[in-house]
Motif scaffolding. Structure first.
Motif, PDB file in Angstrom:
ATOM      1  N   LEU A   1       0.833  -1.204   0.000  1.00 45.30           N
ATOM      2  CA  LEU A   1       0.000   0.000   0.000  1.00 45.30           C
ATOM      3  C   LEU A   1       0.867   1.254   0.000  1.00 45.30           C
ATOM      4  O   LEU A   1       0.591   2.231  -0.711  1.00 45.30           O
ATOM      5  N   ARG A   2       1.947   1.234   0.811  1.00 46.34           N
ATOM      6  CA  ARG A   2       2.849   2.398   0.849  1.00 46.34           C
ATOM      7  C   ARG A   2       3.519   2.591  -0.496  1.00 46.34           C
ATOM      8  O   ARG A   2       3.697   3.712  -0.984  1.00 46.34           O
ATOM      9  N   CYS A   3       3.859   1.458  -1.105  1.00 41.28           N
ATOM     10  CA  CYS A   3       4.514   1.508  -2.408  1.00 41.28           C
ATOM     11  C   CYS A   3       3.578   2.096  -3.456  1.00 41.28           C
ATOM     12  O   CYS A   3       4.000   2.882  -4.304  1.00 41.28           O
TER      13      CYS A   3
ATOM     14  N   GLY B   1       1.379   4.238  -3.032  1.00 42.05           N
ATOM     15  CA  GLY B   1       1.110   5.663  -2.842  1.00 42.05           C
ATOM     16  C   GLY B   1       0.248   5.997  -1.633  1.00 42.05           C
ATOM     17  O   GLY B   1      -0.109   7.153  -1.431  1.00 42.05           O
ATOM     18  N   ALA B   2      -0.108   4.994  -0.806  1.00 45.56           N
ATOM     19  CA  ALA B   2      -0.907   5.320   0.375  1.00 45.56           C
ATOM     20  C   ALA B   2      -0.028   5.987   1.424  1.00 45.56           C
ATOM     21  O   ALA B   2       1.093   5.547   1.667  1.00 45.56           O
ATOM     22  N   SER B   3      -0.555   7.039   2.052  1.00 48.46           N
ATOM     23  CA  SER B   3       0.206   7.719   3.103  1.00 48.46           C
ATOM     24  C   SER B   3       0.176   6.874   4.373  1.00 48.46           C
ATOM     25  O   SER B   3      -0.682   5.997   4.532  1.00 48.46           O
ATOM     26  N   ALA B   4       1.106   7.160   5.290  1.00 51.46           N
ATOM     27  CA  ALA B   4       1.173   6.431   6.558  1.00 51.46           C
ATOM     28  C   ALA B   4      -0.131   6.604   7.330  1.00 51.46           C
ATOM     29  O   ALA B   4      -0.654   5.666   7.928  1.00 51.46           O
ATOM     30  N   GLY B   5      -0.683   7.815   7.275  1.00 51.25           N
ATOM     31  CA  GLY B   5      -1.920   8.084   7.998  1.00 51.25           C
ATOM     32  C   GLY B   5      -3.086   7.271   7.469  1.00 51.25           C
ATOM     33  O   GLY B   5      -3.902   6.749   8.224  1.00 51.25           O
ATOM     34  N   ARG B   6      -3.136   7.119   6.161  1.00 55.83           N
ATOM     35  CA  ARG B   6      -4.233   6.365   5.567  1.00 55.83           C
ATOM     36  C   ARG B   6      -4.133   4.889   5.932  1.00 55.83           C
ATOM     37  O   ARG B   6      -5.134   4.241   6.254  1.00 55.83           O
TER      38      ARG B   6
END
Lengths: 863, 227
Positions: A296-298, A300-305
């Motif tokens: 998910l981070r890869c 483009g999801a932000s840490a907060g999301r």
């Protein structure tokens, strides 16, 4: 799809097929919420029942009581009150302890006699077996008794009961008395007789202790409170206490409230343990989802999301667990009345409490979210680089992570808030939260210390399997902290409960080597001392030197008369500066005289008088120096007196002026004659008095025969078998302990969920490690020994930490709450510790079972 | 015009108290629409270089500009946003989200940007030959099928550049060839720059340009070849 919609959708998708893995989470929340709902619902039912049955609990609109027969002035006041109410019916009840036996059966028993006038109770029903006998009580020399007395005396309905010099036919057993608490029967079964025949018993002689009550049923019950408030001061000046229905209800609710608050704390502990289970399960879950998080981070999801996705999942699991817990709680609620039956004054009417359910659901969800915060913060540290390199270690955030501090503070505030909600006191909540925090901190420090010690101090010469097992304590991503917290906290709770119970019972048990007395005779009139001594000598026993007991009342304290002190309006919380508490002025004091201290007391202030100093010296009378007295420190504090203060006593009509010369600390829990007030020998030698004496008779049947002889020949003398009292106390403490242990089961259940979560967190690591060992040639036995070494160390340290912490906690409770001496019982504590180690090793071996079952290649390829 | 520019890129790690230089002074540019292979043996630093170029990591020295954005100046969330808009990934181990169906896996990059996803995802799955398998979970798909889903996901949000890290490493030769053909076709059709990281010279030869790494440095670069 908007941001929040994406987060919610991903949370739902991520939860698919995960229920099997998330069961420790749901179970942890369910157990905690179950305890909370059961106890809160039951407490609410109890309060409702007390409120509904308040009138029946008192049995009248007003009750008046005193420890002496009502003086004429008091009777006149009551008559005036009745007229002002537009008319009233009244009934007197005189209650006292006495010895009773069944004619034709051996043995005798200490009983609680209630001599009742017709009409009582005006509200509620006293049920009997056979039914309807209560209404016929006044017709002749009849008695109704507790069922336990029939068993104790080996008697049945129809037999003759001897009470003093009177005889009564037992017409039936009393099966229900409103407001009666079951455990009371353990100390003395109740006997109800008509008041008309009380004098015939000749049991109430000089020095006898009795409670005199008048119950009043008003034509206008609505006036009861106003009349009580108006007449209370004048009646108090006559040493008559006034009680209304609402005051009685409040008193019952307060004592039940204490019970409810205590049970609430036990349930809160289960909730908090459930929270630990949640944290442990979330930690394991995040580790398993690390790859997904990295993807998910890869993408483009932000840490907060990403954090929000898993927080929603945690909240949803919390709600699911809460629903399961609510159902569990409603089921357990039905068991509580049975468990606590002996301690409740009412038959509780059970019904689901919607407020308790709502609170339980909310608390479950809140706990799930609160305890998920810290482990979920770890998702921020998952780098997408793990997709390229499995062994990637992200750089440490550094010691100061503001979000972790926020999460910790939120968690701490949440725990204090929950405790405050349960105890209805912010202070109690803060103290509770502080204690729990300290215990967890101590366990965490112990875990860190163990990991460090394992890294440094394991000798190289030890066998490989032990070194490998101990190395697992400090390897990266070890579970040392989680398992130690789970095991240690649960063991701490159980150890503390056990230590407190052990010390309380120890105080009430006769010492091992000392031959302590087990039979006490009191209310011996002066002229009966010789008869008692003769009976003892003829039976082959020796009695202790009779202890004199002189009844007296306070006339004035520091120059202020008792009448003035009692006439003051009552205050719910009387400050010390406002003067003595009313009960200290109103009560009858049973004082003694001697020139030496006993083994159960210690002089803590002032000075003792010399032996024989006052034997021939006048004192206490008009124009004479005040007599020195030694006061028990607690009653001195209640009276508001210190060394040098003056108290004037009424000794059967004769005023006696005294000065406080010393303060004593008394061990009341010991079954020895202890006194609030001690006079010097000499001045009270000729005062009206009774005597008390003790002996020890080891053979129970010889003891019973001697008791019976005394009861038959000297019916006013009460002969109490202390071993029966001790048994009764142990029985009550045992029943309390059973109730506590039942509720502690919830904590154990939550602890098991915590342990399961902690073990699940390291499942993959353990599988791979075991598979590697097997691939390298380790046998199954060697793999199991590695697990044994690791979990034995964990269990051992958990047991040690729990024992140390519980010893400190139990010491504080026993010393400061129960004011009893504290002793650490080594062997039982060691046995409990070994149990913890055995549990830990069992869990470790079970967690290794999967690794032993599966071929190494399968594990290494697919895990 | 350069889509990707890196200058003096260096990456060092601390390991056991010592400094380990994995990449040293890497400089090159990639045009839009290029098909580039980064070739090197194990330990040459190619995965580290991929991580830096894609904004998954920060260099110890040097800088990376992707489509005019200086990645080094961005926070972790900032780089995540750039990845979400401009970058696609295909990994050796596929890395599909196991709790999502094939269709949902392909939708995620579009959903993250708040775009309508279903039709585009269906179209891409058709393109990779899995139009009828959209409702299956990764565990129900073969390795080759999972990698084709990963390819569809990588191209779903029309990124400017796709990075493929050993995309055929876990596949047999025939399946691997199919996957490479797919990616090459999408590179041509969609003009998406494709960077292929591999240790296989035969695979690298499929690219129009090969940058060879050894011991953390560029030892050969065949240069850009017109499309």
């Amino acid at each position: 799809m908007t941001g929040p919609a994406f987060v919610a959708t991903m949370a739902r998708r991520e939860a698919r097929g995960q229920m099997r893995r998330l069961w420790p989470f749901v179970a942890a929340v369910a157990v905690g919420v179950g305890a909370l709902v059961a106890i809160n619902s039951f407490t609410e039912n109890l309060e409702d029942t007390v409120r509904d049955q308040a009138q029946a609990l008192l049995g009248a609109d007003l009750s008046f009581s005193s420890s002496r027969p009502f003086p004429e002035r008091a009777d006149a006041l009551l008559a005036e009150l009745g007229r002002e109410a537009g008319g009233a019916r009244s009934a007197r009840v005189t209650s006292f302890s006495a010895m009773a036996y069944a004619v034709g059966s051996p043995g005798s028993r200490l009983v609680q006699v209630a001599a009742v006038e017709p009409g009582y109770p005006f509200y509620g029903r006293i049920e009997t077996n056979p039914p309807g006998e209560w209404d016929r009580l006044g017709a002749g020399h009849t008695a109704l008794v507790d069922p336990s007395l029939l068993v104790a005396l080996d008697a049945r309905v129809g037999d003759t009961l001897a009470l003093g010099e009177a005889r009564f036919q037992i017409k039936g057993a009393v099966t229900n008395v409103p407001g009666d608490v079951g455990v009371r029967a353990a100390f003395g079964p109740r006997v109800f007789i008509p008041a008309a025949f009380l004098d015939e018993t000749r049991l109430l002689v000089f020095g006898s202790r009795a409670r005199y009550e008048t119950f009043m049923n008003l034509e206008a019950p609505a006036k009861a409170q106003a009349l009580a408030d108006r007449y209370r001061p004048r009646l108090a000046a006559q040493r008559v206490n006034t009680r209304t229905v609402s005051e009685d209800e409040r008193s019952v609710r307060e004592s039940m409230g204490d019970l409810g608050r205590y049970l609430g704390l036990v349930s809160l502990v289960a909730v908090l343990l459930g929270g630990l289970g949640v944290a442990s399960a979330v930690h394991a879950f995040v580790k398993r989802r690390m790859e997904t998080i990295a993807v998910l981070r890869c993408l483009g999801a932000s840490a907060g999301r990403v954090f929000a996705i898993y927080l929603i999942e945690a909240a949803a699991m919390g709600i699911l667990g809460s629903l399961a817990g609510a159902a569990l709680g409603l089921a357990v609620q039905r068991l509580l009345p049975r468990l606590l039956r002996d301690f409740l004054p009412v038959d509780v009417r059970l019904s689901p409490s919607w407020s308790a359910l709502a609170v339980g659901l909310a608390v479950g969800a809140v706990v799930a979210v609160l305890f998920s915060l810290l482990p979920l913060l770890g998702v921020r540290d998952v780098s997408p680089l793990v997709l390229l390199r499995r062994s990637f270690d992200p750089p440490a955030r550094g010691r100061r992570d503001p979000w972790k501090a926020v999460a910790l503070l939120t968690l701490a505030a949440g725990v204090v808030g929950l405790a405050a909600l349960q105890t209805r006191s912010l202070r109690a909540g803060a103290v509770f939260g502080g204690v729990i925090g300290l215990v967890l901190l101590a366990l965490w420090l112990a875990a860190s210390g163990l990991a460090r010690a394992a890294r440094r101090f394991v000798p190289g010469g030890w066998p490989y399997v032990w070194r490998q097992g101990l190395a697992n304590l400090h390897r990266p991503a070890n579970q040392t902290v989680a398992v130690l917290l789970a095991l240690g906290f649960g063991a701490f709770l159980l150890d503390t409960l056990f230590l407190v119970q052990h010390n309380l019972l120890r105080e009430l048990r006769p010492g091992g080597s000392e031959a302590k007395p087990n039979l006490v005779l009191f209310d011996i009139q002066p002229g009966q001392r010789a008869s008692v001594a003769t009976a003892a000598r003829e039976s082959g026993f020796t009695m202790t030197v009779p202890v004199p007991i002189v009844p007296m009342r306070i006339l004035s304290v520091k120059g202020v008369s008792a009448t003035t002190l009692l006439a003051r309006p009552p205050a719910p919380e009387r400050a010390r500066a406002a003067g003595p508490t009313p009960w200290t002025i109103r009560r009858e004091y049973r004082s003694t005289y001697r020139d030496t201290a006993t083994s159960s007391e210690k002089l803590i202030a002032g000075a003792a008088w010399r032996k024989g100093e006052w034997r021939a010296r006048p004192g206490g009378g008009p124009g004479q120096p005040p007599l020195p007295i030694s006061l028990e420190s607690g009653v001195a504090e209640e009276l508001g007196v210190a060394i040098g203060d003056e108290i004037v006593w009424d000794v059967q009509g004769l005023p006696l002026t005294t000065r406080v010369a010393g303060l004593r600390q008394v061990e009341w829990a010991r079954f020895e004659p202890n006194f609030f007030v001690v006079f010097p020998e000499g001045p009270l030698d000729e005062a009206p008095q009774t005597f008390l004496t003790l002996t020890r008779i080891d053979d129970p049947s010889a003891r019973a025969r001697f008791q019976r002889r005394i009861v038959e020949s000297l019916p006013n003398v009460t002969a109490v078998d202390l071993s029966q009292i001790q048994q009764a106390v142990e029985g009550i403490v045992g029943r309390v302990a059973l109730a506590i242990r039942f509720l502690a089961l919830f904590s154990l259940g939550a602890g098991a969920a915590v342990l399961a979560g902690a073990v699940a967190a390291s499942r993959q690591q353990r599988l791979r490690e075991s598979a590697l060992l097997k691939a390298l040639g380790a046998t199954r036995a060697q793999v199991l020994r590695v697990a044994t070494a690791e979990y034995a160390a964990l269990g051992g340290l958990a047991a040690l930490a729990a024992a140390a912490l519980s010893a400190a906690a139990a010491w504080a409770v026993v010393r400061y709450f129960f004011e009893a001496p504290f002793v650490l019982p080594g062997p039982p504590l060691l046995a409990m510790g070994l149990g913890v180690v055995a549990l830990a090793v069992t869990v470790g071996l079970l967690s290794s079972a999967e690794a032993l079952r599966r071929p190494p290649l399968e594990v290494l390829r697919f895990e | 015009m350069s889509l990707l520019r890196c200058a003096s890129l260096t990456k060092t790690y601390s390991s056991g108290g010592r400094e380990l230089t994995v990449l040293s002074n890497i400089t090159f540019e990639l045009e839009a629409g290029a098909f580039v292979a980064i070739l090197g043996p194990s330990g040459s630093g190619k995965s580290t270089l991929l991580g830096l170029l894609a904004g998954l990591d920060r260099p110890s020295a040097g800088d990376v500009h992707l489509d005019g954005v200086a990645l080094g100046e961005l926070s972790e969330d900032g780089r995540a946003r750039v990845r979400g808009e401009k970058v696609g990934f295909v990994f050796q181990s596929f890395h599909l989200i196991p709790t999502l169906t094939a269709m949902e896996n392909v939708q995620v990059p579009l959903e993250l940007r708040g775009l309508a996803a279903r039709d585009r995802a269906r179209e891409l799955l058709e393109r990779v030959g899995l139009g009828k398998r959209g409702h299956h979970f990764p565990a129900q798909l073969s390795g080759g099928e999972q990698q084709r889903v990963a390819v569809a996901r990588a191209f779903s949000h029309a990124p400017r550049i796709v990075f493929a890290d050993e995309p055929t490493g876990n596949l047999d030769a025939a399946t691997g060839a199919t996957v490479i053909d797919l990616m090459a076709e999408m590179n041509r059709a969609l003009a998406t720059t494709l960077v292929l990281v591999t240790h296989d010279p035969e695979l690298a030869a499929r690219a129009r340009r090969v940058i060879r790494l050894a011991d953390g440095a560029v030892v050969a670069d065949t240069g850009a070849v017109p499309a």
